[in-house]
Design an enzyme around this catalytic site. Structure first.
Site, PDB file in Angstrom:
ATOM      1  N   CYS A   1      13.437  10.598   7.629  1.00  0.00           N
ATOM      2  CA  CYS A   1      12.986  10.344   8.748  1.00  0.00           C
ATOM      3  C   CYS A   1      14.234  10.655   9.589  1.00  0.00           C
ATOM      4  O   CYS A   1      14.296  10.883  11.098  1.00  0.00           O
ATOM      5  CB  CYS A   1      12.565   8.994   8.756  1.00  0.00           C
ATOM      6  SG  CYS A   1      13.687   8.009   7.785  1.00  0.00           S
TER       7      CYS A   1
ATOM      8  N   GLU B   1       8.708   1.881  11.263  1.00  0.00           N
ATOM      9  CA  GLU B   1       9.365   2.804  10.939  1.00  0.00           C
ATOM     10  C   GLU B   1       9.275   3.505  11.373  1.00  0.00           C
ATOM     11  O   GLU B   1       8.563   4.777  10.132  1.00  0.00           O
ATOM     12  CB  GLU B   1      10.359   2.592  10.013  1.00  0.00           C
ATOM     13  CG  GLU B   1      10.924   1.028   9.640  1.00  0.00           C
ATOM     14  CD  GLU B   1      12.776   0.687  10.221  1.00  0.00           C
ATOM     15  OE1 GLU B   1      12.863   2.101  10.621  1.00  0.00           O
ATOM     16  OE2 GLU B   1      12.614  -0.065  10.013  1.00  0.00           O
TER      17      GLU B   1
ATOM     18  N   GLU C   1       9.351  16.104  15.125  1.00  0.00           N
ATOM     19  CA  GLU C   1       9.976  16.199  13.553  1.00  0.00           C
ATOM     20  C   GLU C   1       9.397  17.768  12.657  1.00  0.00           C
ATOM     21  O   GLU C   1       7.745  17.305  12.897  1.00  0.00           O
ATOM     22  CB  GLU C   1       9.093  15.076  12.993  1.00  0.00           C
ATOM     23  CG  GLU C   1      10.194  14.198  11.848  1.00  0.00           C
ATOM     24  CD  GLU C   1       9.659  13.222  11.329  1.00  0.00           C
ATOM     25  OE1 GLU C   1       8.252  12.923  11.745  1.00  0.00           O
ATOM     26  OE2 GLU C   1      10.885  12.461  10.909  1.00  0.00           O
TER      27      GLU C   1
ATOM     28  N   LYS D   1       0.747  -1.406  -0.243  1.00  0.00           N
ATOM     29  CA  LYS D   1      -0.085  -0.176   0.128  1.00  0.00           C
ATOM     30  C   LYS D   1       0.803   1.223  -0.244  1.00  0.00           C
ATOM     31  O   LYS D   1       1.642   1.600   0.762  1.00  0.00           O
ATOM     32  CB  LYS D   1      -0.157   0.181   1.295  1.00  0.00           C
ATOM     33  CG  LYS D   1      -2.218   0.958   0.993  1.00  0.00           C
ATOM     34  CD  LYS D   1      -2.141   2.219   0.712  1.00  0.00           C
ATOM     35  CE  LYS D   1      -2.003   3.556   1.300  1.00  0.00           C
ATOM     36  NZ  LYS D   1      -1.809   4.784   0.649  1.00  0.00           N
TER      37      LYS D   1
HETATM   38  P1  NAD Z   1       1.977   9.021   6.712  1.00  0.00           P
HETATM   39  O1  NAD Z   1       2.393   8.383   8.308  1.00  0.00           O
HETATM   40  O2  NAD Z   1       1.249   9.869   6.579  1.00  0.00           O
HETATM   41  O3  NAD Z   1       1.704   7.531   6.062  1.00  0.00           O
HETATM   42  C1  NAD Z   1       2.306   7.028   5.781  1.00  0.00           C
HETATM   43  C2  NAD Z   1       1.541   5.459   5.030  1.00  0.00           C
HETATM   44  O4  NAD Z   1       0.786   4.808   5.086  1.00  0.00           O
HETATM   45  C3  NAD Z   1       0.873   5.917   3.640  1.00  0.00           C
HETATM   46  O5  NAD Z   1       0.732   5.391   2.957  1.00  0.00           O
HETATM   47  C4  NAD Z   1      -0.540   6.622   3.989  1.00  0.00           C
HETATM   48  O6  NAD Z   1      -1.461   6.088   3.286  1.00  0.00           O
HETATM   49  C5  NAD Z   1      -0.259   4.817   4.951  1.00  0.00           C
HETATM   50  N1  NAD Z   1      -1.609   5.427   6.617  1.00  0.00           N
HETATM   51  C6  NAD Z   1      -2.799   6.376   6.547  1.00  0.00           C
HETATM   52  N2  NAD Z   1      -3.267   6.055   7.470  1.00  0.00           N
HETATM   53  C7  NAD Z   1      -2.880   5.024   7.513  1.00  0.00           C
HETATM   54  C8  NAD Z   1      -4.017   3.798   8.813  1.00  0.00           C
HETATM   55  N3  NAD Z   1      -5.009   4.527   9.413  1.00  0.00           N
HETATM   56  N4  NAD Z   1      -3.813   3.274   8.926  1.00  0.00           N
HETATM   57  C9  NAD Z   1      -2.591   2.591   7.744  1.00  0.00           C
HETATM   58  N5  NAD Z   1      -1.703   2.977   7.345  1.00  0.00           N
HETATM   59  C10 NAD Z   1      -2.137   4.352   7.064  1.00  0.00           C
HETATM   60  O7  NAD Z   1       3.365   9.223   6.706  1.00  0.00           O
HETATM   61  P2  NAD Z   1       4.586  10.075   5.471  1.00  0.00           P
HETATM   62  O8  NAD Z   1       3.451  11.506   5.970  1.00  0.00           O
HETATM   63  O9  NAD Z   1       3.550   9.298   4.547  1.00  0.00           O
HETATM   64  O10 NAD Z   1       5.651  10.294   5.593  1.00  0.00           O
HETATM   65  C11 NAD Z   1       6.074  11.245   6.738  1.00  0.00           C
HETATM   66  C12 NAD Z   1       6.808  10.221   7.652  1.00  0.00           C
HETATM   67  O11 NAD Z   1       7.303   8.864   7.180  1.00  0.00           O
HETATM   68  C13 NAD Z   1       7.770  11.519   8.579  1.00  0.00           C
HETATM   69  O12 NAD Z   1       7.015  10.563  10.295  1.00  0.00           O
HETATM   70  C14 NAD Z   1       8.819  10.169   8.324  1.00  0.00           C
HETATM   71  O13 NAD Z   1       9.796  10.400   9.297  1.00  0.00           O
HETATM   72  C15 NAD Z   1       8.393   8.625   8.270  1.00  0.00           C
HETATM   73  N6  NAD Z   1       8.855   8.058   7.668  1.00  0.00           N
HETATM   74  C16 NAD Z   1      10.137   7.413   8.694  1.00  0.00           C
HETATM   75  C17 NAD Z   1      10.904   6.072   7.853  1.00  0.00           C
HETATM   76  C18 NAD Z   1      12.069   5.614   8.643  1.00  0.00           C
HETATM   77  O14 NAD Z   1      12.661   4.685   7.926  1.00  0.00           O
HETATM   78  N7  NAD Z   1      11.745   5.473  10.046  1.00  0.00           N
HETATM   79  C19 NAD Z   1      11.347   6.673   6.909  1.00  0.00           C
HETATM   80  C20 NAD Z   1      10.983   6.834   5.935  1.00  0.00           C
HETATM   81  C21 NAD Z   1       9.376   8.487   6.371  1.00  0.00           C
END
Ligand code: NAD
Length: 485
Positions: free
Chosen positions: A284, A250, A381, A175
């Site tokens: 991240c 993550e 963040e 997804k």
């Molecule tokens: P997000 O949490 O908004 O979305 C991540 C994913 O989750 C997307 O595919 C989204 O559609 C899905 N999602 C949304 N609501 C959901 C739900 N209720 N249940 C399950 N899935 C759902 O994050 P983002 O804005 O796409 O990415 C930014 C964030 O990701 C930042 O906080 C960043 O730190 C983190 N990040 C972490 C790492 C790591 O390796 N630790 C790497 C990249 C990004």
């Protein structure tokens, strides 16, 4: 461009479904409109992955490795097109997209090898102290896995999950994040050409708030591996509890970069710049808290401002661009809000602090100095090109400031004293630490965080074992001589 869900080896086109626009962040124009996966599509993908599991999990690691290698070969052949599409969708400079594709290719190649090694390691004898008994352990694929990914490193975050999951023998439902769905759908085309059996990888574009919970709560999914923000990560953890599902998370970070007074200043400036302005700070692992020894703080800030002044900001596809726009309007507006907070709190801004006066989600590289430890700019963040700094007097103070944080994903240390680098590394609460270098994450190493940065580790052998279940088999081999349990 690919625009429909990929389920059971087929592109599923339906009329009258919810649509999703993918936007070019440099122009704010719609590039393509995606047909999102319906509730029934999600059910179909789960059924397809369950049907495909028995056969796929029974194949040899060697043959799974052949398919993973083929995926890498196709990506290598298509690297130019994939990089250009990635930049168009994500906004990052083209060179960064190339680097992403290289990272994804290296990941598929590494796990191709790991899959082949599995054939000899799948069953391993376990020596016992008890006489008359023997035991062996089997490493089995955990089952059907849902992989939920963000938008900041298209094809990379998915590779870090898909490659070890397929290597282990799992079947997959991906997804991807809404904003980058079209590039992640390219994987459907790639795995078809690589002859991955149908149903082994399914891709469901669409809104996370609808599709995510349906997957995470699903009784016929065995594991969820999620990369994204902490708020959604917490929801995933709660939802996964409904079926006591295995999860890897993550999540976010607020990583420190510590510069000691014996550091090579030029190398330190390179590490600071790359740590916060690469991918417009949408990482991240962004080292968004700069801790400088007070003796070198003025010199370091001066050098940093010169470098920032030289940074070329522009569309990722334009020649010479070193920093592109923010990927999404939502993230752009979130960072603008941070600038407002900083203004309200009277923080000391030394450069940036506003949007560029042009179309697109462009922001200025921004630095606030002497930020109080209770400011949200220091603790939370931001996920943008915003650096906050503080000075320290001693090593102990630097470590305390670095660790005074709810996250623990990464850290960078700049010093020319190896003893100090080792000492400080031992004390920092961070999953990955770099010495005097920009952020590189080789596939053989691990990725994951302490504290609120998540649960579990990706990459390396740890990434593979997160998709394996451990099964022990014990049996009697003769007279029982040892102690009974
Ligand atoms: P997000 O949490 O908004 O979305 C991540 C994913 O989750 C997307 O595919 C989204 O559609 C899905 N999602 C949304 N609501 C959901 C739900 N209720 N249940 C399950 N899935 C759902 O994050 P983002 O804005 O796409 O990415 C930014 C964030 O990701 C930042 O906080 C960043 O730190 C983190 N990040 C972490 C790492 C790591 O390796 N630790 C790497 C990249 C990004």
């Amino acid at each position: 461009m690919l625009t429909t869900p990929f389920i059971d080896g087929k592109w599923v086109a339906q009329s009258d479904v919810e649509q999703l626009d993918c936007i070019d962040p440099a122009t704010e124009k719609v590039i393509v409109t995606i047909q999102t996966a319906t509730v029934q599509d999600v059910e179909d993908a789960v059924s397809a992955a369950n049907r495909a599991f028995e056969e796929w999990s029974a194949t040899s690691g060697q043959s799974r490795g052949v398919i993973l290698s083929a995926i890498a070969d196709i990506m290598e052949r298509d690297a130019k097109d994939l990089s250009e599409l990635s930049t168009l969708i994500n906004g990052k400079p083209l060179g960064e997209s190339y680097f992403d594709i290289e990272d994804a290719i290296a990941t598929y190649r590494y796990y191709a090898q790991q899959a082949a090694f599995l054939d000899d390691k799948q069953e391993t004898d376990v020596p016992l102290a008890m006489e008359g008994f023997s035991s062996y352990v089997r490493f089995e694929p955990i089952g059907v896995v849902a992989l939920i990914t963000p938008w900041n490193f298209p094809l990379v975050t998915s590779a870090w999950k898909i490659a070890p999951a397929l290597a282990a023998g799992c079947t997959v439902i991906l997804k991807p994040a809404e904003a980058v769905s079209t590039i992640e759908l390219e994987l459907g085309r790639i795995v078809q050409e690589a002859k991955l059996p149908k149903g082994v990888l399914n891709i469901l574009p669409g809104p996370g708030a609808r599709i995510g919970p349906q997957l995470v709560n699903h009784a016929n999914i065995d594991k969820v591996s999620f990369t994204g923000g902490n708020k959604v990560g917490e929801t995933v953890m709660k939802d996964a509890a409904s079926t006591t599902k295995d999860i890897s998370l993550e999540l976010g970070g607020k990583s420190p970069i510590l510069v000691f007074d014996d550091a090579n200043m030029d190398k330190a400036v390179d590490a600071i710049m790359a740590g916060i302005f690469y991918n417009s700070g949408q990482m991240c692992s962004a080292t968004s808290r700069l801790l400088m020894h007070e003796n070198i703080a003025d010199e370091l800030v001066e050098k940093l401002l010169t470098e920032i002044g030289n940074l070329k900001i522009g569309p990722g596809l334009a020649a010479g661009s070193q920093m592109g726009p923010m990927t999404t309007k939502r993230q752009y507006e979130a960072v603008l809000k941070t600038f407002e907070t900083a203004q309200k709190e009277n923080l000391t801004l030394i450069t940036g602090g506003k949007a560029l006066d042009r179309k697109g989600y462009f922001l200025e590289p921004t630095v606030y100095v002497d930020v109080p430890v209770d400011s949200s700019l220091w603790t939370d963040e931001i996920f943008g090109p915003v650096l906050c700094t503080k000075t320290f007097k001693s090593e102990a103070e630097a470590i305390a400031l670095a660790n005074d944080c709810k996250f623990g994903l990464a850290a960078t240390i700049c010093s020319s004293d190896t003893q100090r680098l080792r000492r400080v590394s031992k004390k920092l609460k961070a999953g990955h630490i770099w010495w005097n270098m920009p952020q590189i994450v080789p596939v053989e190493t691990s990725w994951g965080g302490f504290k609120a940065s998540g649960i579990g580790r990706e990459l390396g052998p740890w990434g593979l074992s997160s998709f394996q279940a451990v099964k022990h088999i014990d049996f009697e081999t003769g007279e029982r001589g040892g102690p009974r349990r």
